[in-house]
Design an enzyme around this catalytic site. Structure first.
Site, PDB file in Angstrom:
ATOM      1  N   ASP A 192     -63.394  40.819 -10.322  1.00 32.51           N
ATOM      2  CA  ASP A 192     -62.210  39.975 -10.155  1.00 32.51           C
ATOM      3  C   ASP A 192     -61.541  39.634 -11.485  1.00 32.51           C
ATOM      4  O   ASP A 192     -61.282  38.466 -11.783  1.00 32.51           O
ATOM      5  CB  ASP A 192     -62.570  38.676  -9.419  1.00 32.51           C
ATOM      6  CG  ASP A 192     -63.289  38.903  -8.115  1.00 32.51           C
ATOM      7  OD1 ASP A 192     -62.855  39.780  -7.358  1.00 32.51           O
ATOM      8  OD2 ASP A 192     -64.295  38.216  -7.852  1.00 32.51           O
TER       9      ASP A 192
ATOM     10  N   GLU B 184     -55.730  37.984  -0.171  1.00 34.25           N
ATOM     11  CA  GLU B 184     -56.333  37.064  -1.135  1.00 34.25           C
ATOM     12  C   GLU B 184     -55.943  37.475  -2.550  1.00 34.25           C
ATOM     13  O   GLU B 184     -55.193  38.432  -2.749  1.00 34.25           O
ATOM     14  CB  GLU B 184     -57.861  37.056  -0.988  1.00 34.25           C
ATOM     15  CG  GLU B 184     -58.497  38.419  -1.194  1.00 34.25           C
ATOM     16  CD  GLU B 184     -59.943  38.480  -0.743  1.00 34.25           C
ATOM     17  OE1 GLU B 184     -60.375  37.617   0.036  1.00 34.25           O
ATOM     18  OE2 GLU B 184     -60.652  39.412  -1.178  1.00 34.25           O
TER      19      GLU B 184
END
Length: 521
Positions: A15, A188
């Site tokens: 991420d 997301e």
């Protein structure tokens, strides 16, 4: 053509989020249940990165008590504005528990960072901050649509102004977009930026597994409506098959260089020995150009490759880390992490100078606690690790090396006392059940332990004299160390461990050094 090698940060660093301040770049990644939280890196060329610290390095900032494996700190975003760095992230308490979002600030990205500013009324995960030209700041996250989901894991991206003086969300909450790929699910990881009069919203869709992807939309107004890019997804590898050397590409963040070039950092995995991703999700870099005010990612190729043309930035290499940590420094190197927030001084570099001392805590690595464990991430498909340990166990106490996927899937290669005999045990823990693979008597206080990993084949060795190795177990299956078997979102972490298995103890294990070497077979 000068090239670079992906990933730019290997091992369990997922991420990625990036920002530029003048001619320097800063990158943060997720850390889940590990402490310290949110490693932060610096670069001058987007290729060579040096870790400069952790954003969450104090127990007062990060309470991971009882946090399940693969919960804790999810995707963080780093931004900079008017002399201050901001990192915003999600703390996931449990599988079904609350998702709480907060941000911290620092003038120096190496720290110290502030205590958390918790944001009330901020549902969802993977938040981001956007600093608009008029001085206003906006928080972006995801949530279940107000009228309810239309399909499984259907969520939308929402935005609200953030008052930095009051440290709270204010004004109207605006629904922005529920993604380009209807019914693909799991919208997301939103990030916003402005270019050439357009506001861009880039998100992740399809979940963080094989169907992961990056999609984008734009609008002349920050609050929308947003026009969906007809080229979506602008980056994915799901059409390349599960045998492709880079899989589950997604979760992108854009950055513009000081020369006007654009790049994206993203996560991906390198499976090996089949569809097994022992190293977890790693950080990759890919070029971006613009056509008709839409981004084209990896132009002419359309995918992330292991070797790509490097950015037009002056190369800046950092000194490589030593393969062996001799524990001579008074400070533990920032490569090392523990499981959950430490609540006592279970390790020391001062009690026996030149050694890392681990105290035999009652807690074990099979529980959702803070065991006496210091580890580092796996960063290569094949490697060997070795250490020298001094340990005199009482009955059922154990210390040694652990290869950890999570509390229910790991290998413990330890010295212990079993029925009055000092022994070496290789313990395989699968689905929460321990199996002793091998037990070997040993009558020495000082021992050497070694693990050799030839991709998914692991071999374990012990020695009483340096480099005089005896084979304990050969070609042990490493696939249980992959999230594809064990579940969750993390990569394999390996390190040193000591426990008294539930009883009070004054026993310690002293580690003289720990060595990690990549291996080419």
């Amino acid at each position: 053509m000068k090239t670079f090698t992906n990933p730019i940060i290997s091992g369990f660093y997922p991420d990625p989020s990036v920002c530029r301040v003048e001619d320097k770049y800063y990158l943060v990644t997720s850390s889940f249940e590990y402490f310290p939280g949110i490693p932060i890196f610096e670069s001058e060329d987007l290729v060579n990165w040096k870790q400069i610290g952790h954003v969450l390095d104090r127990p007062s900032q990060l309470n991971l008590d009882s946090t399940p494996c693969s919960k804790g700190i999810y995707a963080a975003t780093i931004r900079y504005d008017k002399g201050l760095f901001y990192v915003v992230t999600t703390f996931v308490e449990s599988k079904t528990g609350e998702r709480r979002n907060f941000y911290v600030t620092a003038e120096d990205p190496a720290g110290a960072w502030s205590e958390p500013n918790w944001l009330v009324g901020a549902p969802g995960i993977d938040p981001s901050l956007f600093f608009d030209d008029d001085g206003k700041v906006y928080y972006t996250g995801n949530r279940v649509p107000p009228n309810g989901p239309l399909y499984h894991k259907h969520v939308e991206i929402w935005m609200q102004e953030l008052d930095l003086e009051r440290k709270e969300l204010v004004g109207e909450r605006v629904s922005l977009w529920d993604g380009a790929l209807k019914q693909i699910h799991a919208q997301e990881g939103p990030h916003q930026f402005k270019r050439n009069g357009y506001y861009y919203l880039v998100i992740a869709e399809g979940g963080t597994g094989f169907t992961h992807s990056v999609t984008i939309a734009r609008s002349p107004s920050l609050s929308g409506p947003y026009e969906v890019c007809k080229m979506n997804p602008i980056l994915t590898h799901r059409h390349l098959g599960k045998k492709y050397p880079i899989t589950n590409v997604g979760h992108g963040d854009f950055v513009e260089t000081q020369h006007g070039d654009w790049w994206m950092v993203c996560l991906a995995s390198r499976p090996y020995g089949g569809p097994y991703r022992n190293m977890g999700r790693e950080s990759f870099l890919v070029p971006v150009i613009w056509e008709d005010d839409w981004p084209v990612v990896s132009p002419g190729i359309g995918r992330v490759e292991l070797e790509m043309e490097r950015p037009k930035l002056t190369e800046k290499k950092w000194s490589s880390l030593p393969a062996c940590d001799s524990f001579d420094s008074p400070i533990l190197d920032q490569t090392w992490i523990s499981i959950r927030t430490p609540r006592d001084d279970f390790w020391s570099l001062k009690d026996r100078p030149g050694f890392l001392r681990l105290k035999a805590k009652q807690e074990t690595i099979t529980e959702q606690v803070n065991p006496s464990f210091i580890g580092r991430r796996q960063q290569h498909m094949s490697f060997d690790i070795r250490t020298k340990m001094t340990f005199y166990p009482q009955e059922q106490e154990e210390a040694g090396i652990v290869l950890l996927q999570n509390s229910d899937f790991h290998y413990r290669f330890v010295k212990t006392m079993n029925k009055g005999n000092s022994v070496i045990q290789l313990i395989k823990r699968e689905n929460g059940i321990d199996t002793i693979v091998t037990e070997l008597k040993i009558n020495a206080g000082d021992i050497y332990l070694k693990v050799e990993a030839d991709q998914q084949n692991y071999s374990f060795y012990v020695a009483i004299e340096s480099e005089n190795w005896s084979l304990v177990s050969e070609n042990i299956d490493g696939r249980i160390l992959s999230s594809d078997v064990a579940g969750g979102f993390t990569g394999m972490v390996m390190g040193m461990y000591c426990t008294s298995n539930g009883k009070k103890s004054e026993t310690v294990a002293d580690f003289d050094w720990f060595e990690y070497n990549p291996v080419s077979y």
